[in-house]
Design an enzyme around this catalytic site. Sequence first.
Site, mmCIF file in Angstrom:
data_model
loop_
_atom_site.group_PDB
_atom_site.id
_atom_site.type_symbol
_atom_site.label_atom_id
_atom_site.label_comp_id
_atom_site.label_asym_id
_atom_site.label_seq_id
_atom_site.Cartn_x
_atom_site.Cartn_y
_atom_site.Cartn_z
ATOM 1 N NE ARG A 130 -4.031 -1.966 2.029
ATOM 2 C CZ ARG A 130 -3.881 -3.042 2.789
ATOM 3 N NH1 ARG A 130 -2.899 -3.098 3.663
ATOM 4 N NH2 ARG A 130 -4.720 -4.047 2.682
ATOM 5 C CE LYS A 152 0.557 14.553 -13.919
ATOM 6 N NZ LYS A 152 0.319 15.139 -15.252
ATOM 7 C CD GLU A 194 10.442 17.026 -22.252
ATOM 8 O OE1 GLU A 194 9.709 17.975 -21.889
ATOM 9 O OE2 GLU A 194 10.020 16.039 -22.884
ATOM 10 C CE LYS A 236 7.387 18.108 -13.834
ATOM 11 N NZ LYS A 236 7.249 16.887 -14.598
ATOM 12 C CD GLU A 246 -1.599 30.064 -10.325
ATOM 13 O OE1 GLU A 246 -2.139 29.726 -11.391
ATOM 14 O OE2 GLU A 246 -0.950 31.089 -10.170
ATOM 15 N NE ARG A 250 1.271 18.419 -11.328
ATOM 16 C CZ ARG A 250 2.021 17.332 -11.159
ATOM 17 N NH1 ARG A 250 2.181 16.471 -12.127
ATOM 18 N NH2 ARG A 250 2.587 17.102 -10.003
ATOM 19 C CG ASN A 254 -0.077 19.211 -21.347
ATOM 20 O OD1 ASN A 254 0.632 18.283 -21.009
ATOM 21 N ND2 ASN A 254 -1.331 19.342 -20.963
ATOM 22 C CG HIS A 257 4.743 17.531 -24.207
ATOM 23 N ND1 HIS A 257 5.628 18.583 -24.130
ATOM 24 C CD2 HIS A 257 5.411 16.447 -23.748
ATOM 25 C CE1 HIS A 257 6.772 18.142 -23.624
ATOM 26 N NE2 HIS A 257 6.669 16.846 -23.376
ATOM 27 C CG HIS A 261 2.094 13.342 -26.192
ATOM 28 N ND1 HIS A 261 1.508 13.905 -25.078
ATOM 29 C CD2 HIS A 261 3.318 12.918 -25.789
ATOM 30 C CE1 HIS A 261 2.350 13.827 -24.046
ATOM 31 N NE2 HIS A 261 3.447 13.235 -24.459
ATOM 32 C CG HIS A 273 9.096 12.638 -25.610
ATOM 33 N ND1 HIS A 273 7.717 12.703 -25.698
ATOM 34 C CD2 HIS A 273 9.452 13.526 -24.649
ATOM 35 C CE1 HIS A 273 7.270 13.586 -24.802
ATOM 36 N NE2 HIS A 273 8.300 14.101 -24.155
HETATM 37 N N1 LIG Z 1 6.262 11.054 -14.700
HETATM 38 C C1 LIG Z 1 6.367 12.133 -15.433
HETATM 39 O O1 LIG Z 1 5.967 13.227 -15.035
HETATM 40 C C2 LIG Z 1 7.019 12.029 -16.783
HETATM 41 C C3 LIG Z 1 7.352 13.194 -17.489
HETATM 42 C C4 LIG Z 1 7.993 13.058 -18.713
HETATM 43 C C5 LIG Z 1 8.293 11.790 -19.209
HETATM 44 N N2 LIG Z 1 7.936 10.690 -18.501
HETATM 45 C C6 LIG Z 1 8.245 9.345 -19.016
HETATM 46 O O2 LIG Z 1 9.642 9.207 -19.167
HETATM 47 C C7 LIG Z 1 9.907 8.205 -20.128
HETATM 48 C C8 LIG Z 1 11.031 8.661 -21.030
HETATM 49 O O3 LIG Z 1 12.185 8.853 -20.241
HETATM 50 P P1 LIG Z 1 13.649 8.684 -20.858
HETATM 51 O O4 LIG Z 1 13.750 9.460 -22.107
HETATM 52 O O5 LIG Z 1 14.624 8.933 -19.772
HETATM 53 O O6 LIG Z 1 13.648 7.138 -21.315
HETATM 54 P P2 LIG Z 1 14.414 5.866 -20.749
HETATM 55 O O7 LIG Z 1 14.226 5.693 -19.302
HETATM 56 O O8 LIG Z 1 14.062 4.732 -21.629
HETATM 57 O O9 LIG Z 1 15.948 6.239 -20.977
HETATM 58 C C9 LIG Z 1 16.403 6.439 -22.301
HETATM 59 C C10 LIG Z 1 17.588 5.515 -22.607
HETATM 60 O O10 LIG Z 1 18.745 6.015 -21.966
HETATM 61 C C11 LIG Z 1 19.363 5.000 -21.181
HETATM 62 N N3 LIG Z 1 19.988 5.687 -20.067
HETATM 63 C C12 LIG Z 1 19.410 6.387 -19.067
HETATM 64 N N4 LIG Z 1 20.350 6.967 -18.317
HETATM 65 C C13 LIG Z 1 21.550 6.620 -18.838
HETATM 66 C C14 LIG Z 1 22.898 6.934 -18.520
HETATM 67 N N5 LIG Z 1 23.197 7.754 -17.522
HETATM 68 N N6 LIG Z 1 23.863 6.403 -19.277
HETATM 69 C C15 LIG Z 1 23.568 5.596 -20.352
HETATM 70 N N7 LIG Z 1 22.321 5.292 -20.708
HETATM 71 C C16 LIG Z 1 21.336 5.797 -19.961
HETATM 72 C C17 LIG Z 1 18.234 4.078 -20.827
HETATM 73 O O11 LIG Z 1 18.703 2.793 -20.507
HETATM 74 C C18 LIG Z 1 17.406 4.100 -22.107
HETATM 75 O O12 LIG Z 1 17.975 3.218 -23.043
HETATM 76 C C19 LIG Z 1 8.598 7.963 -20.860
HETATM 77 O O13 LIG Z 1 8.089 6.701 -20.483
HETATM 78 C C20 LIG Z 1 7.699 9.069 -20.378
HETATM 79 O O14 LIG Z 1 6.338 8.689 -20.326
HETATM 80 C C21 LIG Z 1 7.324 10.780 -17.307
HETATM 81 ZN ZN LIG Z 2 8.135 15.545 -22.670
#
Ligand SMILES: NC(=O)c1ccc[n+]([C@@H]2O[C@H](COP(=O)([O-])OP(=O)(O)OC[C@H]3O[C@@H](n4cnc5c(N)ncnc54)[C@H](O)[C@@H]3O)[C@@H](O)[C@H]2O)c1
Ligand SMILES: [Zn+2]
Length: 377
Positions: A130, A152, A194, A236, A246, A250, A254, A257, A261, A273
């Site tokens: 939980r 999130k 970003e 952020k 507010e 958030r 977007n 995005h 998206h 992305h």
């Molecule tokens: N929760 C939120 O608010 C939020 C916001 C934006 C994005 N996201 C999510 O984030 C995800 C995308 O994140 P991402 O782009 O980091 O993808 P990811 O976690 O897949 O990382 C991208 C690649 O980089 C590699 N990697 C990461 N750190 C590394 C390092 N230091 N050295 C070598 N390789 C490394 C990973 O293994 C992967 O192959 C999506 O699923 C998206 O939905 C969430």
């Molecule tokens: Zn993004």
Amino acid sequence: MSRTFGSEAVARFTVHLASGGSYPVAVGRGASLEAPDHAVSLKISRCVVVTDSNVETLHAEAVRDRIAERGLETHIIAFPAGETNKTRAVKEAVEDRMVALGCGRDTAVVALGGGVTGDLAGFVAATYMRGIPCIQMPTSLLAMADASIGGKVGVDHPSGKNLIGAFHPPAAVLTDPSFLHTLPLPEFRIGLAEIVKSAVVGDAGLFEELEARAAALAEGDVAAVEAPLSRAIAVKVVVVSEDEKESDLRKVLNFGHTVGHALERISGYAISHGAAVSIGMVAEAAMSADLGILDEPSVRRLATLLSALGLPVALPRDADPVRVLAGAATDKKARGGRLEFALPRSIGEMARTDRGFGVPVPDDVAISCLDRMREAP
Ligand SMILES: NC(=O)c1ccc[n+]([C@@H]2O[C@H](COP(=O)([O-])OP(=O)(O)OC[C@H]3O[C@@H](n4cnc5c(N)ncnc54)[C@H](O)[C@@H]3O)[C@@H](O)[C@H]2O)c1
Ligand SMILES: [Zn+2]
């Protein structure tokens, strides 16, 4: 806002929650060395470092050993890297491993990796027993600038991204740019998109700083990204800090995005992305200009910066503007038949109407902007 940790400066931010709680965000070289202190302060006896297969080989053992040195039983649980593994099945596998290790409520999750790891491991922490604490340790630039902050968490479903999830604020976010030295350049550039978003949303000075450092940033220079990253995180943190008045703030996150998206989806995720958001930001800025909200030179300035950072700014020839818009409409609530967008009114400030930060854009305006941005045949 900052203090010295060893020989390095670590900037400190606090995210405030509507519940009255808060969590710290530490940003700077050396921030990851604070993980053991945070783990100990949680009064737990075990840690699981959840990570993906790439980050496991590069960074996980050092993190595990430092925590274990403080007397906490610490295990690494790795899953195969990639968005295709941000699933319920992988979440279940991580949970099964935790049960087999005997993890109880005396356990904290350390999410060590990119946004996929942060979302998946954070969601494991949200539901295990939980809810147990999660320390976010982002290692990709996107996760540092964006995904690790805000609480999130979740996984994808075959019919859509992030469909199954929760809100589980981390116990702490430890953002250490040292991890970026191993990040591949294409991933680095995704994170830059970003950071540009954060600048447009809330920090005109950051935008200027990015312009001044664009050449180094485009090459993946870690030292050059440290200061801009910290400023982007500051934006952020302000946006996600809950403020009753507010509640729709958030939405500004977007920016770029809604179109982005849609582009990712209709390309079957062939467009990254970062590339999709880059094109999306230019498209949405152009809509803002067409509506008389943003001035034209700012649209050009944004496109120039994104290009200088190695990001695309033209709509791929095979992306039909009508399809892109239809794609955007599927995951957005249209108001009065019009799609709503988060639009800048200047670089560093988002437009706000009496109904909040979503600005309705007539379809013909959106399509005309996308059409003008198409790659030359
Ligand atoms: N929760 C939120 O608010 C939020 C916001 C934006 C994005 N996201 C999510 O984030 C995800 C995308 O994140 P991402 O782009 O980091 O993808 P990811 O976690 O897949 O990382 C991208 C690649 O980089 C590699 N990697 C990461 N750190 C590394 C390092 N230091 N050295 C070598 N390789 C490394 C990973 O293994 C992967 O192959 C999506 O699923 C998206 O939905 C969430
Ligand atoms: Zn993004």
